[in-house]
Scaffold this motif. Sequence first.
Motif, mmCIF file in Angstrom:
data_model
loop_
_atom_site.group_PDB
_atom_site.id
_atom_site.type_symbol
_atom_site.label_atom_id
_atom_site.label_comp_id
_atom_site.label_asym_id
_atom_site.label_seq_id
_atom_site.Cartn_x
_atom_site.Cartn_y
_atom_site.Cartn_z
ATOM 1 N N LEU A 42 0.837 -1.198 0.000
ATOM 2 C CA LEU A 42 0.000 0.000 0.000
ATOM 3 C C LEU A 42 0.877 1.256 0.000
ATOM 4 O O LEU A 42 0.630 2.206 -0.758
ATOM 5 C CB LEU A 42 -0.919 -0.005 1.230
ATOM 6 N N ALA A 43 1.930 1.246 0.817
ATOM 7 C CA ALA A 43 2.866 2.383 0.848
ATOM 8 C C ALA A 43 3.558 2.549 -0.502
ATOM 9 O O ALA A 43 3.759 3.675 -0.969
ATOM 10 C CB ALA A 43 3.894 2.184 1.959
ATOM 11 N N GLU A 44 3.889 1.437 -1.155
ATOM 12 C CA GLU A 44 4.529 1.510 -2.473
ATOM 13 C C GLU A 44 3.578 2.093 -3.515
ATOM 14 O O GLU A 44 3.967 2.953 -4.306
ATOM 15 C CB GLU A 44 5.008 0.114 -2.909
ATOM 16 N N ARG A 45 2.316 1.647 -3.483
ATOM 17 C CA ARG A 45 1.331 2.128 -4.465
ATOM 18 C C ARG A 45 1.000 3.604 -4.276
ATOM 19 O O ARG A 45 0.692 4.297 -5.235
ATOM 20 C CB ARG A 45 0.044 1.292 -4.387
ATOM 21 N N THR A 46 1.030 4.081 -3.054
ATOM 22 C CA THR A 46 0.643 5.476 -2.778
ATOM 23 C C THR A 46 1.835 6.428 -2.804
ATOM 24 O O THR A 46 1.683 7.620 -2.523
ATOM 25 C CB THR A 46 -0.056 5.584 -1.406
ATOM 26 N N GLY A 47 3.037 5.914 -3.101
ATOM 27 C CA GLY A 47 4.212 6.778 -3.168
ATOM 28 C C GLY A 47 4.745 7.194 -1.809
ATOM 29 O O GLY A 47 5.483 8.174 -1.706
ATOM 30 N N SER A 48 4.387 6.453 -0.763
ATOM 31 C CA SER A 48 4.802 6.800 0.604
ATOM 32 C C SER A 48 6.023 6.020 1.075
ATOM 33 O O SER A 48 6.465 6.201 2.206
ATOM 34 C CB SER A 48 3.644 6.509 1.579
ATOM 35 N N ASP A 83 12.096 1.845 -4.381
ATOM 36 C CA ASP A 83 11.913 3.298 -4.385
ATOM 37 C C ASP A 83 13.113 3.992 -3.748
ATOM 38 O O ASP A 83 13.538 5.060 -4.203
ATOM 39 C CB ASP A 83 10.646 3.699 -3.631
#
Length: 193
Positions: A42-48, A83
């Motif tokens: 979820l963090a990867e998908r949201t750029g976080s 990332d």
Amino acid sequence: ALHLCYQPKLDLKHGQVRQAEALLRWQHPRLGLVSPAEFIPLAERTGSMSSLTLWVIEEAIRQIADWARRGLLIQLSVNISVDDLADDDLAIRVTTLLAQHGVEARQMLFEITESAIMHDPRQALSVLEQLRGCGISLSVDDFGTGYSSLAQLQRLPVQELKIDQSFVRNLDSDGGVGVIVRATTEMSHNLGL
């Protein structure tokens, strides 16, 4: 709330714990303990992911400093993502945090998966060389499940390979797995890892 747990790494040769791995955990007020397998994607998908990694790194550095004040010299490993390998300023950010907390770079070890390295090998190598140049140790995590070549492995500025748990978990049940683990271990030692 997010927090870190610390998994000790036992040095079998000396019978001591000289290293630990920082593991990110999320205790949700209603859902209870949320698995990293759920919240990391979820963090990867949201750029976080980058801000999450920096939070983890700073918390880990604080813990290293706290242990040092109590006389414990522990090298702490932290997982970094694909990332993070795209961040040309990662080494600068980390060395700034190390200096703020009075922690030596050699007390940090970053773990990177083969797949993260192979996403953009040239960029990954650049960031890894910067980190290594600062004195931070590097490890390839989940080795044996990605697509890196042996030539690529030889070029990486890493000090450690962590053989993927799918091999280690089945060591006693499959003779072929034992051959792979022995060969990988021998190759790694011959490369100075």
